[in-house]
Design an enzyme around this catalytic site. Structure first.
Site, PDB file in Angstrom:
ATOM      1  N   HIS A  34       0.822  -1.218   0.000  1.00 20.38           N
ATOM      2  CA  HIS A  34       0.000   0.000   0.000  1.00 20.38           C
ATOM      3  C   HIS A  34       0.855   1.268   0.000  1.00 20.38           C
ATOM      4  CE1 HIS A  34      -2.622   2.975   2.358  1.00 20.38           C
ATOM      5  NE2 HIS A  34      -3.189   2.850   1.168  1.00 20.38           N
ATOM      6  N   HIS A  70       0.422  10.951  -1.918  1.00 23.70           N
ATOM      7  CA  HIS A  70      -0.832  10.768  -1.183  1.00 23.70           C
ATOM      8  C   HIS A  70      -1.173  12.013  -0.378  1.00 23.70           C
ATOM      9  CE1 HIS A  70      -3.810   9.350   1.679  1.00 23.70           C
ATOM     10  NE2 HIS A  70      -3.963   8.263   0.962  1.00 23.70           N
TER      11      HIS A  70
END
Length: 302
Positions: A34, A70
């Site tokens: 991830h 992100h």
């Protein structure tokens, strides 16, 4: 002689069963690292057991893919701010997925691009798809000349942004490489109703190559009811889903629950945790880590 033959037949049956367990009857699992947003993290996650990675893609105001970034907030226990320029990341990824390259990681077979299209207007989605395709074609696929070999999933957070898929496909066709769509799959990551997801694919004209995600940040708990609905769709005669993955799973207990529910992929901050569970006797019989020979667009039939 009969006794010897009898033993031999039992042995060969046992060997056959072992072979079946080794391959055909075991569900291939994608362990998805991830938030792999820096080139150095590719090796880090693959070395921990990931055969797949998820990478965030942010866009500028003109719908150009800009960074693998992100930002805050992100999963608990992670640095949210690591990033590369998107095209630099693609070059690093190409090295990691091109046989013969000194950086080649044979185990890395699937990449999910988590497309942060929330910053775009709906009418920019098609354009974003075109620009994404151009960048991938040049910097990842090396213009179709021995580029990276990993399968790619374009993960879109908003059902209204389905035109991104058409833009992507049209651009590859225009640039003379429609065959690269064989390596591309799709996911809508907004935890929408499964029926609504199906309608978005209808509008996009997409059948096949469909992964369905379900999940939430590791900071919060989430049940498996929607995963169960996605798995039921995948396993039904008229379902549109080929593979189901669950995110973000960092605990052994949650990993077991997800595997018991029948998922094909588990996204995690700790690939070694998923690997450990897959090596437990109960799971070793039913699951194995997917390799490049496992087509990620083919529904696994039990």
């Amino acid at each position: 002689a009969r006794v010897v033959l009898g033993c031999w037949s039992v042995l060969s049956q046992a060997a056959q069963t072992d072979d079946e367990e080794r391959a055909g009857n075991r569900r291939p699992i994608w362990i998805m690292g991830h938030m792999v947003n820096a080139i150095g993290q590719i090796d880090e996650f693959v070395n921990l057991g990931a055969n797949s990675i998820e990478t965030d893609v942010s866009f500028d105001d003109n719908a150009n893919p800009e960074y693998t970034y992100h930002g805050i907030p992100c999963d608990c226990g992670r640095n949210c701010k690591k990033y590369e320029n998107f095209n630099d990341f693609l070059k690093g990824l190409r090295s990691a997925t091109t046989p013969g390259n000194s950086k080649y990681q044979e185990k890395l077979v699937l990449v999910v691009f988590d497309l942060k299209t929330g910053s775009l207007y709906d009418n920019q989605a098609n354009d974003a798809g075109k620009k994404l395709a151009k960048n991938l074609l040049q910097h990842y696929w090396n213009n179709g000349n021995n580029g990276g070999r990993a399968y790619i999933v374009l993960s879109i957070p908003d059902l209204n942004h389905y035109p991104l898929i058409k833009g992507f496909k049209d651009q590859l066709t225009k640039d003379g490489h429609p065959e690269l769509m064989d390596k591309v799959g799709h996911d809508f990551s907004g935890n929408d109703d499964i029926g609504d997801v199906g309608k978005a694919y209808k509008k996009a004209g997409i059948t096949g190559h469909i992964w369905q995600s379900d999940g939430i940040t590791n900071c919060l708990p989430r049940g498996l009811s929607r995963v169960n609905a996605a798995v039921a769709n995948r396993d039904s005669a008229n379902g549109f889903i080929n593979k189901v993955y669950y995110w973000t799973v960092d605990k052994r207990s949650t990993t077991r629950d997800a595997l018991d529910a029948g998922v094909d992929g588990i996204m995690t901050n700790y690939p070694d945790v998923i690997t450990d569970v897959l090596n437990e006797a109960a799971y070793k019989k039913k699951f194995r880590v997917a390799t490049y020979d496992d087509n990620p667009w083919v529904t696994f039939k039990k």
